[in-house]
Every structure is written in structure tokens, then in C-alpha cells.
Motif scaffolding. Structure first.
Motif, PDB file in Angstrom:
ATOM      1  N   TYR A  49      23.263 -52.024  12.286  1.00 26.43           N
ATOM      2  CA  TYR A  49      22.034 -52.472  12.926  1.00 26.43           C
ATOM      3  C   TYR A  49      21.576 -51.458  13.957  1.00 26.43           C
ATOM      4  CZ  TYR A  49      22.521 -57.081  10.902  1.00 26.43           C
ATOM      5  OH  TYR A  49      22.614 -58.117  10.020  1.00 26.43           O
TER       6      TYR A  49
ATOM      7  N   SER B 290      18.566 -51.063  17.290  1.00 23.22           N
ATOM      8  CA  SER B 290      17.547 -51.726  18.088  1.00 23.22           C
ATOM      9  C   SER B 290      16.959 -50.718  19.054  1.00 23.22           C
ATOM     10  CB  SER B 290      18.126 -52.909  18.861  1.00 23.22           C
ATOM     11  OG  SER B 290      19.112 -52.454  19.747  1.00 23.22           O
TER      12      SER B 290
ATOM     13  N   LYS C  12      14.276 -56.179  17.865  1.00 21.58           N
ATOM     14  CA  LYS C  12      15.114 -56.014  16.688  1.00 21.58           C
ATOM     15  C   LYS C  12      14.303 -55.329  15.595  1.00 21.58           C
ATOM     16  CE  LYS C  12      17.915 -58.454  13.339  1.00 21.58           C
ATOM     17  NZ  LYS C  12      17.429 -57.815  12.158  1.00 21.58           N
TER      18      LYS C  12
ATOM     19  N   THR D 256      17.506 -53.358   9.691  1.00 22.58           N
ATOM     20  CA  THR D 256      18.598 -52.420   9.460  1.00 22.58           C
ATOM     21  C   THR D 256      18.121 -51.392   8.452  1.00 22.58           C
ATOM     22  OG1 THR D 256      19.506 -53.681   7.621  1.00 22.58           O
ATOM     23  CG2 THR D 256      20.345 -54.210   9.834  1.00 22.58           C
TER      24      THR D 256
END
Length: 91
Positions: A58, A60, A65, A68
């Protein structure tokens, strides 16, 4: 054989155009890997599903967010698949 190579080159150019249009910089370290993963995913999504999460995980930025890399790859591959639905480029 030449026609097959021509189709692959055309598909690679199309994928490159999409990811550049989305703002993925060519100098990004994983640019080639992402492009190759998208090309593989177009014909065999299962081949990269598990591996992408392990490689990229992931990310950020700015507290937001972002998808991915595997979600990004799957999304672009799906768009290309839909754009070329019924075409001889993706079989």
C-alpha cells in the motif's frame, strides 16, 4: 508471426499512452514493471494478483488513501481489456 508482433507493439503503445496520461512519470523506478504487469494482466489477471501485493503493498500520500499498485494495474488492465473487447489484440 509479424502480425502478432505488430499487435503486441500496438498494445504496448496503447498501455504506455494510458499510464502516461494518468501522470505516471517514465523516470519512476517501477515504471517498466508496472507497464509489464499491466500487459501481463490483460491476458492473465491471476498471474499477478498475489505477487503485486507482496512487491508493492500500500501507499499513501498527503493523508489520502491511494490505490495500491496492484489495484492500479488491475484497473488499467481492465480498461484496456474493455477498450479492445472483441478485438484481435486481446485474445
Amino acid at each position: 508471426m509479424t502480425n502478432e508482433i505488430s499487435k503486441c507493439v500496438e498494445l504496448e503503445k496503447y498501455v504506455t499512452k494510458i499510464i502516461l496520461g494518468l501522470g505516471v512519470p517514465v523516470h519512476l523506478g517501477g515504471y517498466r514493471y508496472i507497464r509489464e504487469a499491466i500487459l501481463i494482466s490483460i491476458t492473465d489477471m491471476e498471474a499477478v494478483n498475489g505477487v503485486m501485493e507482496e512487491i508493492f503493498g500500500y501507499s499513501s500520500a498527503s493523508g489520502q488513501k491511494r490505490p495500491t499498485n496492484s489495484e492500479f494495474i488491475a484497473g488499467v488492465a481492465d480498461r484496456v481489456r474493455l477498450d479492445y473487447e472483441g478485438s484481435i489484440l486481446v485474445s
